[in-house]
Scaffold this motif. Sequence first.
Motif, PDB file in Angstrom:
ATOM      1  N   UNK A 130       0.805  -1.233   0.000  1.00  0.00           N
ATOM      2  CA  UNK A 130       0.000   0.000   0.000  1.00  0.00           C
ATOM      3  C   UNK A 130       0.842   1.289   0.000  1.00  0.00           C
ATOM      4  N   UNK A 131       2.069   1.232   0.533  1.00  0.00           N
ATOM      5  CA  UNK A 131       2.896   2.459   0.491  1.00  0.00           C
ATOM      6  C   UNK A 131       3.324   2.761  -0.944  1.00  0.00           C
ATOM      7  N   UNK A 132       3.549   1.721  -1.742  1.00  0.00           N
ATOM      8  CA  UNK A 132       3.828   1.951  -3.165  1.00  0.00           C
ATOM      9  C   UNK A 132       2.585   2.520  -3.852  1.00  0.00           C
ATOM     10  N   UNK A 133       1.416   2.011  -3.454  1.00  0.00           N
ATOM     11  CA  UNK A 133       0.172   2.554  -4.035  1.00  0.00           C
ATOM     12  C   UNK A 133       0.034   4.032  -3.664  1.00  0.00           C
ATOM     13  N   UNK A 134       0.343   4.353  -2.403  1.00  0.00           N
ATOM     14  CA  UNK A 134       0.199   5.740  -1.939  1.00  0.00           C
ATOM     15  C   UNK A 134       1.037   6.671  -2.813  1.00  0.00           C
ATOM     16  N   UNK A 135       2.288   6.285  -3.064  1.00  0.00           N
ATOM     17  CA  UNK A 135       3.155   7.103  -3.924  1.00  0.00           C
ATOM     18  C   UNK A 135       2.559   7.177  -5.333  1.00  0.00           C
ATOM     19  N   UNK A 136       2.017   6.059  -5.799  1.00  0.00           N
ATOM     20  CA  UNK A 136       1.379   6.030  -7.124  1.00  0.00           C
ATOM     21  C   UNK A 136       0.258   7.057  -7.228  1.00  0.00           C
ATOM     22  N   UNK A 137      -0.515   7.210  -6.144  1.00  0.00           N
ATOM     23  CA  UNK A 137      -1.608   8.196  -6.165  1.00  0.00           C
ATOM     24  C   UNK A 137      -1.067   9.618  -6.245  1.00  0.00           C
ATOM     25  N   UNK A 138       0.005   9.876  -5.518  1.00  0.00           N
ATOM     26  CA  UNK A 138       0.577  11.228  -5.549  1.00  0.00           C
ATOM     27  C   UNK A 138       1.178  11.523  -6.924  1.00  0.00           C
ATOM     28  N   UNK A 139       1.860  10.520  -7.499  1.00  0.00           N
ATOM     29  CA  UNK A 139       2.427  10.698  -8.840  1.00  0.00           C
ATOM     30  C   UNK A 139       1.310  10.948  -9.856  1.00  0.00           C
ATOM     31  N   UNK A 140       0.232  10.182  -9.725  1.00  0.00           N
ATOM     32  CA  UNK A 140      -0.888  10.324 -10.667  1.00  0.00           C
ATOM     33  C   UNK A 140      -1.527  11.712 -10.535  1.00  0.00           C
ATOM     34  N   UNK A 141      -1.653  12.172  -9.298  1.00  0.00           N
ATOM     35  CA  UNK A 141      -2.256  13.484  -9.054  1.00  0.00           C
ATOM     36  C   UNK A 141      -1.414  14.604  -9.695  1.00  0.00           C
ATOM     37  N   UNK A 142      -0.114  14.520  -9.477  1.00  0.00           N
ATOM     38  CA  UNK A 142       0.787  15.530 -10.071  1.00  0.00           C
ATOM     39  C   UNK A 142       0.687  15.518 -11.586  1.00  0.00           C
ATOM     40  N   UNK A 143       0.701  14.301 -12.138  1.00  0.00           N
ATOM     41  CA  UNK A 143       0.631  14.156 -13.596  1.00  0.00           C
ATOM     42  C   UNK A 143      -0.680  14.736 -14.126  1.00  0.00           C
ATOM     43  N   UNK A 144      -1.763  14.428 -13.442  1.00  0.00           N
ATOM     44  CA  UNK A 144      -3.088  14.855 -13.913  1.00  0.00           C
ATOM     45  C   UNK A 144      -3.187  16.376 -13.929  1.00  0.00           C
ATOM     46  N   UNK A 145      -2.691  16.981 -12.890  1.00  0.00           N
ATOM     47  CA  UNK A 145      -2.810  18.430 -12.798  1.00  0.00           C
ATOM     48  C   UNK A 145      -1.880  19.111 -13.817  1.00  0.00           C
ATOM     49  N   UNK A 146      -0.719  18.523 -14.035  1.00  0.00           N
ATOM     50  CA  UNK A 146       0.214  19.110 -15.013  1.00  0.00           C
ATOM     51  C   UNK A 146      -0.265  18.938 -16.443  1.00  0.00           C
ATOM     52  N   UNK A 147      -0.850  17.744 -16.719  1.00  0.00           N
ATOM     53  CA  UNK A 147      -1.165  17.415 -18.120  1.00  0.00           C
ATOM     54  C   UNK A 147      -2.637  17.525 -18.473  1.00  0.00           C
ATOM     55  N   UNK A 148      -3.490  17.604 -17.473  1.00  0.00           N
ATOM     56  CA  UNK A 148      -4.925  17.763 -17.706  1.00  0.00           C
ATOM     57  C   UNK A 148      -5.476  16.690 -18.652  1.00  0.00           C
ATOM     58  N   UNK A 149      -5.029  15.445 -18.460  1.00  0.00           N
ATOM     59  CA  UNK A 149      -5.375  14.384 -19.402  1.00  0.00           C
ATOM     60  C   UNK A 149      -5.782  13.119 -18.644  1.00  0.00           C
ATOM     61  N   UNK A 150      -6.986  12.642 -18.924  1.00  0.00           N
ATOM     62  CA  UNK A 150      -7.483  11.439 -18.239  1.00  0.00           C
ATOM     63  C   UNK A 150      -6.754  10.192 -18.747  1.00  0.00           C
ATOM     64  N   UNK A 151      -6.624   9.202 -17.849  1.00  0.00           N
ATOM     65  CA  UNK A 151      -5.918   7.977 -18.251  1.00  0.00           C
ATOM     66  C   UNK A 151      -6.183   6.865 -17.229  1.00  0.00           C
ATOM     67  N   UNK A 152      -5.621   5.694 -17.495  1.00  0.00           N
ATOM     68  CA  UNK A 152      -5.719   4.568 -16.541  1.00  0.00           C
ATOM     69  C   UNK A 152      -4.372   3.858 -16.503  1.00  0.00           C
ATOM     70  N   UNK A 153      -3.980   3.408 -15.306  1.00  0.00           N
ATOM     71  CA  UNK A 153      -2.674   2.765 -15.140  1.00  0.00           C
ATOM     72  C   UNK A 153      -2.790   1.542 -14.238  1.00  0.00           C
ATOM     73  N   UNK A 154      -1.989   0.537 -14.559  1.00  0.00           N
ATOM     74  CA  UNK A 154      -1.814  -0.596 -13.642  1.00  0.00           C
ATOM     75  C   UNK A 154      -0.861  -0.197 -12.534  1.00  0.00           C
TER      76      UNK A 154
END
Length: 395
Positions: A283-307
């Motif tokens: 879950x700590x890897x997942x937590x970092x994944x959420x923060x990375x996804x959030x940063x990416x989303x706000x920077x790129x304004x682009x919807x997506x899905x990731x494993x």
Amino acid sequence: MKILVTGGAGYIGSITVRELVKQKYDVVVLDSLESGNREAVDPEAKLEVCDLKDEKAVTKVFDKYNPDAVIDFAAYLAVGESMEDPEKYLQNNVVNFVNLLDIMTEKKCKYIIKSSTAATYGNPLDEKKDIPLKEEYLEDYKPEKSCLLSGEWNGRETEGENFLQMFLDRYIEIFPKRPELKLAEDEITKLRIPTSIYGITKLLDEILMRKYDELHEIKSIALRYFNVCGADPSGEIGEAKPKATTLMSVAIDQILGKVKIVNILGRDYPTPDGTGIRDYIHPCDLAIGHLDALEYLIENNKSDAFNLGTGKGSSVLEVIDAVERASKKKVKTADAPRRNGDPVLSIADPSKAGKVLNWKAKYNLTDMAETAWKWHSSHPNGYVNFKLQETRYKQ
Ligand SMILES: NC(=O)c1ccc[n+]([C@@H]2O[C@H](COP(=O)([O-])OP(=O)(O)OC[C@H]3O[C@@H](n4cnc5c(N)ncnc54)[C@H](O)[C@@H]3O)[C@@H](O)[C@H]2O)c1
């Protein structure tokens, strides 16, 4: 930034909240506490106890905090239960999620990161070709009939296409005046892939997020987690479900005397040790994944899905061995037949998250077992009588 974390008092949510707080985000947790725990919420975060089904209360929370983005963990997740009570899963995982998306639209909150799951992939068609699972699998595979396993609709045993149609009819019945939520033919085809109602509800949420992007420019990222196990390395927060359902937790519960025996469901799989193989993720890897996804989303304004997985498979016996090494105790096991519908293998291809989000899992199976053991052995009854967090908790 102000982040609203729904389900942030639960297992993965509370660990992600801790990471958000550590990285100086302003965090508000919205949780019904139905399966979450007040004590799991980081004392630096605010907690609003409310249910997503209560539109008025959720709207009030948005008015009070005006969040910039939502991370949504709130859902039911027991696969077996979803096959016995599909309505419960349709209501919480889909109808309440639509409530959340509607409120976000009204309040102009434009970003959402959403827990999804490997259950959206169902059972891979051709293990040699499809494993490790890539995100595109869901776009490429077009089954003519639903792969849903046997379950109950209003007490009546049903399976496959019939079961899916009953679910979809009910979905349409719930939203009679929402033509924009109607599903297109290719979306229904996609919903034929999961083998459980739980998987269908999560895939439907992904489809709905795309609709809200097209209609209201709500940008979203769905994170498809594989098999989650492990706890915060501090040993202070971890999984606290009333009944363990995942292999590692059941094995630990056996050592703690809460479960008599761990059934090894099939020893005749075509794998090196004959047991099923899964991709386990901390879950700590997942937590970092959420923060990375959030940063990416706000920077790129682009919807997506990731494993989100490690890309490495571990067998049932390897998980039990990891628990035995962590606890220095023996797990009592018994051989049992395969469970209907269990795939031989489920392994993620996490390379898209690696390339796009610059994310990579750091914890291995030994870390997962050691952190899980530390948490469960020090909190055999979950958060009950857990004084440390209570005294730290401000609200
Ligand atoms: N745990 C896993 O192995 C796993 C694997 C894949 C995906 N997921 C997804 O991750 C998410 C979190 O899972 P978890 O293991 O932390 O579960 P959890 O049950 O520990 O956490 C879910 C939280 O959501 C809250 N909640 C549920 N319905 C709510 C509602 N209507 N309104 C407000 N709060 C509500 C619960 O009280 C709980 O605190 C879920 O969406 C799940 O589908 C989990």
